[in-house]
Design an enzyme around this catalytic site. Structure first.
Site, short mmCIF file in Angstrom:
data_model
loop_
_atom_site.label_atom_id
_atom_site.label_comp_id
_atom_site.label_asym_id
_atom_site.label_seq_id
_atom_site.Cartn_x
_atom_site.Cartn_y
_atom_site.Cartn_z
N GLY A 84 49.83 33.10 117.83
CA GLY A 84 50.85 31.80 117.78
C GLY A 84 51.04 31.18 116.18
O GLY A 84 52.19 30.60 116.08
N GLU B 23 46.57 27.39 111.94
CA GLU B 23 46.87 27.57 113.24
C GLU B 23 47.91 26.88 114.07
O GLU B 23 48.57 25.78 113.37
CB GLU B 23 45.51 26.55 114.21
CG GLU B 23 44.55 27.71 114.64
CD GLU B 23 45.14 28.52 115.83
OE1 GLU B 23 46.38 28.89 116.09
OE2 GLU B 23 44.06 28.75 116.78
N ASP B 24 48.31 27.19 115.09
CA ASP B 24 49.81 26.68 115.62
C ASP B 24 49.37 25.24 116.39
O ASP B 24 49.93 24.38 115.99
CB ASP B 24 50.41 27.62 116.67
CG ASP B 24 49.36 28.21 117.80
OD1 ASP B 24 48.02 28.14 117.51
OD2 ASP B 24 49.70 28.87 118.47
N ASP C 151 43.86 22.76 120.77
CA ASP C 151 43.86 22.36 122.34
C ASP C 151 42.56 21.77 122.48
O ASP C 151 42.04 20.46 122.28
CB ASP C 151 44.19 23.36 123.36
CG ASP C 151 44.49 23.05 124.77
OD1 ASP C 151 44.53 21.70 125.02
OD2 ASP C 151 44.64 23.90 125.61
N LYS D 298 46.52 18.52 120.35
CA LYS D 298 46.38 17.63 121.56
C LYS D 298 45.16 16.91 121.67
O LYS D 298 43.89 17.19 122.19
CB LYS D 298 46.58 18.19 122.82
CG LYS D 298 47.74 19.19 122.95
CD LYS D 298 47.64 20.01 124.17
CE LYS D 298 48.45 21.26 124.24
NZ LYS D 298 48.60 22.08 125.23
N PHE E 165 51.52 21.28 128.50
CA PHE E 165 51.86 22.55 128.07
C PHE E 165 53.13 22.79 127.14
O PHE E 165 54.22 22.28 127.66
CB PHE E 165 51.95 23.60 129.22
CG PHE E 165 51.67 25.27 128.78
CD1 PHE E 165 50.81 25.74 128.50
CD2 PHE E 165 52.87 25.64 128.91
CE1 PHE E 165 50.58 26.91 127.88
CE2 PHE E 165 52.83 27.04 128.12
CZ PHE E 165 51.66 27.65 127.90
N ASP F 277 53.73 30.22 123.27
CA ASP F 277 54.45 30.92 124.27
C ASP F 277 54.29 30.49 125.49
O ASP F 277 52.86 29.99 125.86
CB ASP F 277 54.07 32.55 124.25
CG ASP F 277 52.64 32.85 124.44
OD1 ASP F 277 51.59 32.04 123.89
OD2 ASP F 277 52.48 33.52 125.51
N ARG G 5 58.52 32.05 121.88
CA ARG G 5 57.83 31.98 120.49
C ARG G 5 58.73 31.84 119.27
O ARG G 5 58.26 30.98 118.24
CB ARG G 5 56.81 33.14 120.05
CG ARG G 5 55.74 33.54 120.92
CD ARG G 5 54.69 34.55 120.21
NE ARG G 5 53.78 34.96 121.19
CZ ARG G 5 52.46 34.45 121.39
NH1 ARG G 5 52.40 33.27 120.55
NH2 ARG G 5 51.59 34.87 122.28
P1 IMP Z 1 41.63 26.14 122.42
O1 IMP Z 1 40.28 26.89 122.08
O2 IMP Z 1 41.52 25.53 123.52
O3 IMP Z 1 42.13 24.99 120.97
O4 IMP Z 1 42.90 27.20 122.20
C1 IMP Z 1 44.02 27.21 121.30
C2 IMP Z 1 44.70 28.20 121.61
O5 IMP Z 1 45.34 28.24 122.99
C3 IMP Z 1 46.11 28.02 120.80
O6 IMP Z 1 45.92 28.93 119.56
C4 IMP Z 1 47.14 28.48 121.50
O7 IMP Z 1 47.28 30.31 121.41
C5 IMP Z 1 46.76 28.38 122.96
N1 IMP Z 1 47.28 27.05 123.47
C6 IMP Z 1 46.68 25.95 123.45
N2 IMP Z 1 47.62 24.91 124.09
C7 IMP Z 1 48.82 25.62 124.01
C8 IMP Z 1 50.32 25.00 124.69
O8 IMP Z 1 50.31 24.07 125.08
N3 IMP Z 1 51.21 26.20 124.89
C9 IMP Z 1 50.70 27.36 124.52
N4 IMP Z 1 49.53 27.95 123.89
C10 IMP Z 1 48.78 26.91 124.02
MG MG Z 2 46.68 30.10 118.32
#
Ligand code: IMP
Ligand code: MG
Length: 185
Positions: free
Chosen positions: A49, A104-105, A108, A136, A157, A164, A170
């Protein structure tokens, strides 16, 4: 790709291509101040990402950096992060004594990054900081110190700019919400 290239798939644009570009420019300026006098910054992009954010941010930076990549995945079948992380591709770089910036992208739950930060710190890095284009805040499950965030968005989402849905979208140049018809296909 532009939103229009994806037909009706994108229901709403939350962050435009122009807004992403100018925010990345500001973030680059903030990073130059943050790392002033440091000669040895390593950018660590989290695959897949973060590829877009990493590339475009690095191109805007006016300080020398080196770049490396990691691929990680959460254990388990759930679409939500479990916090148990597996390294699929490790760094090729020894980071002992280095200033490391994780790129990071999106943040979450924060579980992946909390784990990754602790992991890189345990390798003896001089500093480990985090920059993310998106966050978020309502989805955050663990306290996570993020040094620079581009945009805070609602807990929905998102796709585009590296994010993606089933490996698609992407290369969309903005960040948006998918139309319901995409999920039901
Ligand atoms: P976390 O461990 O929950 O913070 O996960 C983060 C990862 O989940 C990110 O690096 C993304 O690859 C993926 N992700 C989280 N939210 C989204 C979304 O809204 N769309 C697509 N990928 C997401
Ligand atoms: Mg990621």
């Amino acid at each position: 790709m532009n939103v229009s290239d994806y037909g009706e798939d994108i229901a709403e644009v939350l962050v435009s291509a122009e807004d992403i570009d100018s925010r990345l420019e500001e973030m680059a300026r903030e990073l130059e101040v943050m790392y002033e006098g440091r000669e040895d910054l390593l950018l660590v992009g989290v695959l897949r990402g973060a590829a877009m954010v990493m590339s475009n941010l690095a191109l805007k930076l006016r300080i020398p950096v080196t770049m490396d990549w990691m691929a990680v995945s959460s254990y388990g079948m759930s679409t939500k992060s479990s916090g148990v992380v597996r390294i699929l591709k490790d760094l090729d770089t020894d980071i002992a004594g280095r200033d490391v910036l994780i790129v990071e992208d999106i943040i979450d739950s924060g579980l992946t990054l909390a784990w990754l930060k602790a992991n890189l710190e345990s390798r003896g890095a001089r500093s480990v900081r985090i920059v993310a284009l998106l966050r978020k805040p309502d989805a955050l499950k663990v306290p996570l110190d993020v040094d620079i965030v581009g945009f805070d968005l609602p807990d929905e989402f998102l796709v585009g700019y590296g994010l993606d849905y089933a490996e698609k979208y992407r290369n969309l140049n903005c960040v948006g919400l998918l139309s319901p018809h995409v999920y039901s296909e």
